[in-house]
Structure formats: structure tokens, C-alpha cells
Design a protein around this motif. Structure first.
Motif, PDB file in Angstrom:
ATOM      1  N   PRO A  57      29.720  -9.414  21.882  1.00 16.41           N
ATOM      2  CA  PRO A  57      30.226  -9.137  20.525  1.00 16.41           C
ATOM      3  C   PRO A  57      29.959 -10.272  19.560  1.00 16.41           C
ATOM      4  N   GLY A  58      30.092  -9.953  18.266  1.00 13.75           N
ATOM      5  CA  GLY A  58      29.875 -10.949  17.224  1.00 13.75           C
ATOM      6  C   GLY A  58      31.055 -11.875  17.041  1.00 13.75           C
ATOM      7  N   PHE A  59      30.885 -12.814  16.133  1.00 15.30           N
ATOM      8  CA  PHE A  59      31.906 -13.823  15.867  1.00 15.30           C
ATOM      9  C   PHE A  59      33.246 -13.176  15.500  1.00 15.30           C
ATOM     10  N   ALA A  60      34.305 -13.618  16.183  1.00 17.79           N
ATOM     11  CA  ALA A  60      35.682 -13.177  15.929  1.00 17.79           C
ATOM     12  C   ALA A  60      35.899 -11.694  16.231  1.00 17.79           C
ATOM     13  N   THR A  61      34.973 -11.065  16.949  1.00 17.73           N
ATOM     14  CA  THR A  61      35.166  -9.674  17.358  1.00 17.73           C
ATOM     15  C   THR A  61      35.158  -9.595  18.885  1.00 17.73           C
ATOM     16  N   GLY A  62      35.602  -8.448  19.394  1.00 16.58           N
ATOM     17  CA  GLY A  62      35.645  -8.234  20.833  1.00 16.58           C
ATOM     18  C   GLY A  62      34.901  -6.980  21.242  1.00 16.58           C
ATOM     19  N   PRO A  63      34.983  -6.602  22.492  1.00 17.63           N
ATOM     20  CA  PRO A  63      34.254  -5.441  23.003  1.00 17.63           C
ATOM     21  C   PRO A  63      34.563  -4.131  22.280  1.00 17.63           C
ATOM     22  N   ASN A  64      35.782  -3.971  21.769  1.00 26.72           N
ATOM     23  CA  ASN A  64      36.127  -2.719  21.091  1.00 26.72           C
ATOM     24  C   ASN A  64      35.262  -2.481  19.865  1.00 26.72           C
ATOM     25  N   ARG A  65      34.807  -3.548  19.227  1.00 26.76           N
ATOM     26  CA  ARG A  65      33.961  -3.410  18.030  1.00 26.76           C
ATOM     27  C   ARG A  65      32.595  -2.841  18.392  1.00 26.76           C
ATOM     28  N   MET A  66      32.227  -2.889  19.668  1.00 27.85           N
ATOM     29  CA  MET A  66      30.925  -2.382  20.106  1.00 27.85           C
ATOM     30  C   MET A  66      31.071  -1.124  20.965  1.00 27.85           C
ATOM     31  N   ARG A  67      32.237  -0.493  20.897  1.00 28.96           N
ATOM     32  CA  ARG A  67      32.506   0.670  21.742  1.00 28.96           C
ATOM     33  C   ARG A  67      31.580   1.840  21.410  1.00 28.96           C
ATOM     34  N   TYR A  68      31.355   2.103  20.117  1.00 27.28           N
ATOM     35  CA  TYR A  68      30.480   3.222  19.735  1.00 27.28           C
ATOM     36  C   TYR A  68      29.070   3.007  20.264  1.00 27.28           C
ATOM     37  N   LEU A  69      28.556   1.787  20.135  1.00 33.43           N
ATOM     38  CA  LEU A  69      27.228   1.465  20.663  1.00 33.43           C
ATOM     39  C   LEU A  69      27.195   1.685  22.169  1.00 33.43           C
ATOM     40  N   ALA A  70      28.213   1.214  22.861  1.00 32.70           N
ATOM     41  CA  ALA A  70      28.255   1.377  24.318  1.00 32.70           C
ATOM     42  C   ALA A  70      28.227   2.853  24.698  1.00 32.70           C
ATOM     43  N   THR A  71      28.950   3.680  23.950  1.00 35.30           N
ATOM     44  CA  THR A  71      28.989   5.116  24.242  1.00 35.30           C
ATOM     45  C   THR A  71      27.613   5.752  24.098  1.00 35.30           C
ATOM     46  N   ARG A  82      30.951  -4.859  29.697  1.00 36.10           N
ATOM     47  CA  ARG A  82      31.480  -5.839  28.748  1.00 36.10           C
ATOM     48  C   ARG A  82      31.125  -7.254  29.198  1.00 36.10           C
ATOM     49  N   TRP A  83      31.219  -8.184  28.248  1.00 36.57           N
ATOM     50  CA  TRP A  83      30.875  -9.563  28.610  1.00 36.57           C
ATOM     51  C   TRP A  83      32.013 -10.251  29.348  1.00 36.57           C
ATOM     52  N   GLY A  84      33.248  -9.733  29.209  1.00 37.71           N
ATOM     53  CA  GLY A  84      34.361 -10.226  30.009  1.00 37.71           C
ATOM     54  C   GLY A  84      35.156 -11.375  29.444  1.00 37.71           C
ATOM     55  N   LEU A  85      34.900 -11.762  28.173  1.00 40.73           N
ATOM     56  CA  LEU A  85      35.595 -12.914  27.607  1.00 40.73           C
ATOM     57  C   LEU A  85      36.451 -12.569  26.387  1.00 40.73           C
ATOM     58  N   GLY A  86      36.701 -11.295  26.132  1.00 37.51           N
ATOM     59  CA  GLY A  86      37.520 -10.941  24.978  1.00 37.51           C
ATOM     60  C   GLY A  86      36.801 -11.207  23.672  1.00 37.51           C
ATOM     61  N   HIS A  87      37.516 -11.824  22.704  1.00 37.88           N
ATOM     62  CA  HIS A  87      36.925 -12.103  21.399  1.00 37.88           C
ATOM     63  C   HIS A  87      36.001 -13.320  21.461  1.00 37.88           C
ATOM     64  N   ASN A  88      34.968 -13.267  20.646  1.00 38.21           N
ATOM     65  CA  ASN A  88      33.957 -14.320  20.608  1.00 38.21           C
ATOM     66  C   ASN A  88      34.336 -15.359  19.563  1.00 38.21           C
ATOM     67  N   LEU A  89      34.761 -16.515  20.020  1.00 34.76           N
ATOM     68  CA  LEU A  89      35.151 -17.603  19.121  1.00 34.76           C
ATOM     69  C   LEU A  89      34.178 -18.773  19.187  1.00 34.76           C
ATOM     70  N   TRP A 157      29.495 -19.925   7.095  1.00 31.56           N
ATOM     71  CA  TRP A 157      29.571 -21.140   7.918  1.00 31.56           C
ATOM     72  C   TRP A 157      30.912 -21.858   7.765  1.00 31.56           C
ATOM     73  N   ARG A 158      31.525 -21.772   6.577  1.00 32.12           N
ATOM     74  CA  ARG A 158      32.845 -22.407   6.425  1.00 32.12           C
ATOM     75  C   ARG A 158      33.921 -21.696   7.256  1.00 32.12           C
ATOM     76  N   PRO A 159      34.074 -20.362   7.156  1.00 33.43           N
ATOM     77  CA  PRO A 159      35.050 -19.688   8.028  1.00 33.43           C
ATOM     78  C   PRO A 159      34.778 -19.912   9.509  1.00 33.43           C
ATOM     79  N   TYR A 160      33.493 -19.971   9.876  1.00 34.52           N
ATOM     80  CA  TYR A 160      33.170 -20.228  11.281  1.00 34.52           C
ATOM     81  C   TYR A 160      33.699 -21.592  11.708  1.00 34.52           C
ATOM     82  N   GLN A 161      33.469 -22.609  10.887  1.00 29.27           N
ATOM     83  CA  GLN A 161      33.926 -23.951  11.231  1.00 29.27           C
ATOM     84  C   GLN A 161      35.449 -23.992  11.360  1.00 29.27           C
ATOM     85  N   LEU A 162      36.148 -23.276  10.487  1.00 35.77           N
ATOM     86  CA  LEU A 162      37.609 -23.254  10.533  1.00 35.77           C
ATOM     87  C   LEU A 162      38.105 -22.680  11.856  1.00 35.77           C
ATOM     88  N   VAL A 163      37.496 -21.567  12.287  1.00 30.45           N
ATOM     89  CA  VAL A 163      37.933 -20.898  13.515  1.00 30.45           C
ATOM     90  C   VAL A 163      37.459 -21.656  14.759  1.00 30.45           C
TER      91      VAL A 163
END
Length: 244
Positions: A57-71, A82-89, A157-163
Motif C-alpha cells: 500500500p501507499g503512504f499512510a494507507t493499508g491493505p483495505n485501500r487496495m481491496r478493489y484491486l485485489a478483487t 497482503r504485505w502483512g504490515l498494516g499501514h505504510n508509514l 514531502w512535508r506531511p511525509y516528514q511529519l509522519v
């Protein structure tokens, strides 16, 4: 206070950022669940040679955000994990170790190399894991992933650095992000991407094997019919798509 300081800074002159009109147009993606119900079901053909796929998944998202693609990939007969790590931080040495173990376990369980599909930051992580475990990876497909140009060539890039808690030019892993993994590597990018610069997501010829141009926003990569069809072509082994 340290995290708040990471919101400061100036974009370097050499960075290339998408136009703000595309950035604000990304908001239209939130209507997609409604629009999707109004359009015909995506036509998906059965794969001749089903593959094993792991979605990143993309930054700050998890597997549920890619559920439609997976289907949709599963409708074609592919085994999607799934990648198995929850949200991508963001990547760390620990997450790369966990993902390496995950990929090797899936490869051994199904008796074939896996295809890694990563959206945005997930694609950057997928490339790094493929560098560590090339014997377990058949192909890496990135979707709007900032692996090239400048780490400042984006609008977040600023929100990414914050998280993430670190600057974009000093990641907590020792690597050359733009270096190509020793496996087939395909970069999906879009001129309408309002988050990641096309220069960062397309990459240079030596940084990936092929680049595929699509016409979707950044947030729509996992849901765009054109992107899903292009992914199905890649999993089918269609190497006749136009490369740039």
C-alpha cells in the motif's frame, strides 16, 4: 516540537513538482466508490498462467485501500496476498527484514517467485525488498512511486516528514533509492498525477526496465480501470506495451 520542525524547509530549485491544479483534482478520487457502482463491471479475462502477487500500500494507507484491486486480480485467477504490515508509514531496517521473511515464506509456500505491486511509497519499499531477495521475486511493478529524480519532487514531502519522523533526503535505511533491483522492474506513471512528479515516478532507463504511461490521478492508481487492465497485462506477461 521535533516533528513540527520537519514541516519546515524549502523545496530545492532542482525538484520538479506536479501542478497544483492536479493536486487539488485528486479530491475527485473520493467520489470513486459511488461512480464505480454506476459503471459496468470491469471485464477481466482469466489468466493463462496465474501468478502470486503481494500488494504494497501507499503512504499512510493499508491493505483495505487496495481491496478493489485485489478483487480484480483474483477474478483473473491470481493469488493475491497482503504485505502483512498494516499501514505504510515508511521503510525501516526492521520493516525490510519482516517483508523479506514474508516474501520468502510466500514464495516457498506456493512454489513460485512472487510479483510485487507497490503503490506510491509502497513501490519504493517493494523495490528495496526485491534488492534483498531477488531469488524470490519475479517482477516489481510500481504505481506512481517516487524512486527517481529528487526526494523533493512531490507535493507531500512535508506531511511525509511529519509522519515518518525523518527528512526525505535522509531515510533510515542505507540504500540508493533509484538503483534498479536485479529483477524485471516496471514503472507506471501518469502525467495527471497531482502528488508525485512524473520524473520521479517514471524514472530513467537505467533505473527500471520499462515505464508505462497511464492517465489517472495518483489516488486512483489502485482503482483506475486503465491501471488494473495494465496490471493484468503485466501479469499475463504481455511485454508488447509501449515503453518510454
Amino acid at each position: 516540537m521535533k516533528r513540527l520542525r520537519l514541516l519546515r524547509g524549502t523545496t530545492p530549485d532542482h525538484a520538479h513538482r506536479p501542478p497544483l491544479r492536479y493536486f487539488f483534482a485528486e479530491l475527485l478520487s473520493f467520489a470513486d466508490p459511488v461512480v464505480r457502482r454506476l459503471r459496468p463491471e470491469l471485464s477481466v479475462a482469466k489468466a493463462d498462467h496465474p501468478r502470486v502477487v503481494i500488494l504494497f500500500p501507499g503512504f499512510a494507507t493499508g491493505p483495505n485501500r487496495m481491496r478493489y484491486l485485489a478483487t480484480q486480480l483474483e477474478r483473473a485467477g491470481h493469488k493475491v496476498k497482503r504485505w502483512g504490515l498494516g499501514h505504510n508509514l515508511g521503510p525501516t531496517p526492521e520493516t525490510l527484514d519482516l517483508l523479506s521473511a514474508r516474501i520468502c515464506e510466500v514464495c516457498e509456500r506456493y512454489g513460485q517467485k512472487v510479483v510485487l505491486i507497490g503503490w506510491s511509497l509502497g513501490g519504493v519499499v517493494a523495490r528495496e525488498v526485491a534488492k534483498i531477495n531477488p531469488d524470490c521475486v519475479a517482477k516489481v511493478i510500481t504505481m506512481g512511486s517516487p524512486f527517481s529524480h529528487s526526494p523533493y519532487s512531490n507535493n507531500i514531502w512535508r506531511p511525509y516528514q511529519l509522519v515518518a519522523g525523518h527528512t526525505v533526503d535522509a531515510p533510515p535505511i542505507s540504500t540508493e533509492i533509484s538503483a534498479k533491483p536485479p529483477v524485471e522492474t516496471v514503472a507506471f506513471w501518469s502525467p495527471r498525477d497531482g502528488v508525485i512528479s512524473r520524473r520521479a515516478a517514471c524514472g530513467e532507463p537505467g533505473e527500471r526496465d520499462r515505464a508505462v504511461a497511464l492517465r489517472c490521478s495518483h489516488l486512483m492508481f489502485p482503482n483506475s480501470p486503465d491501471c488494473i487492465k495494465a496490471l493484468l497485462d503485466e501479469l499475463q506477461g504481455d511485454g508488447n506495451r509501449a515503453a518510454s
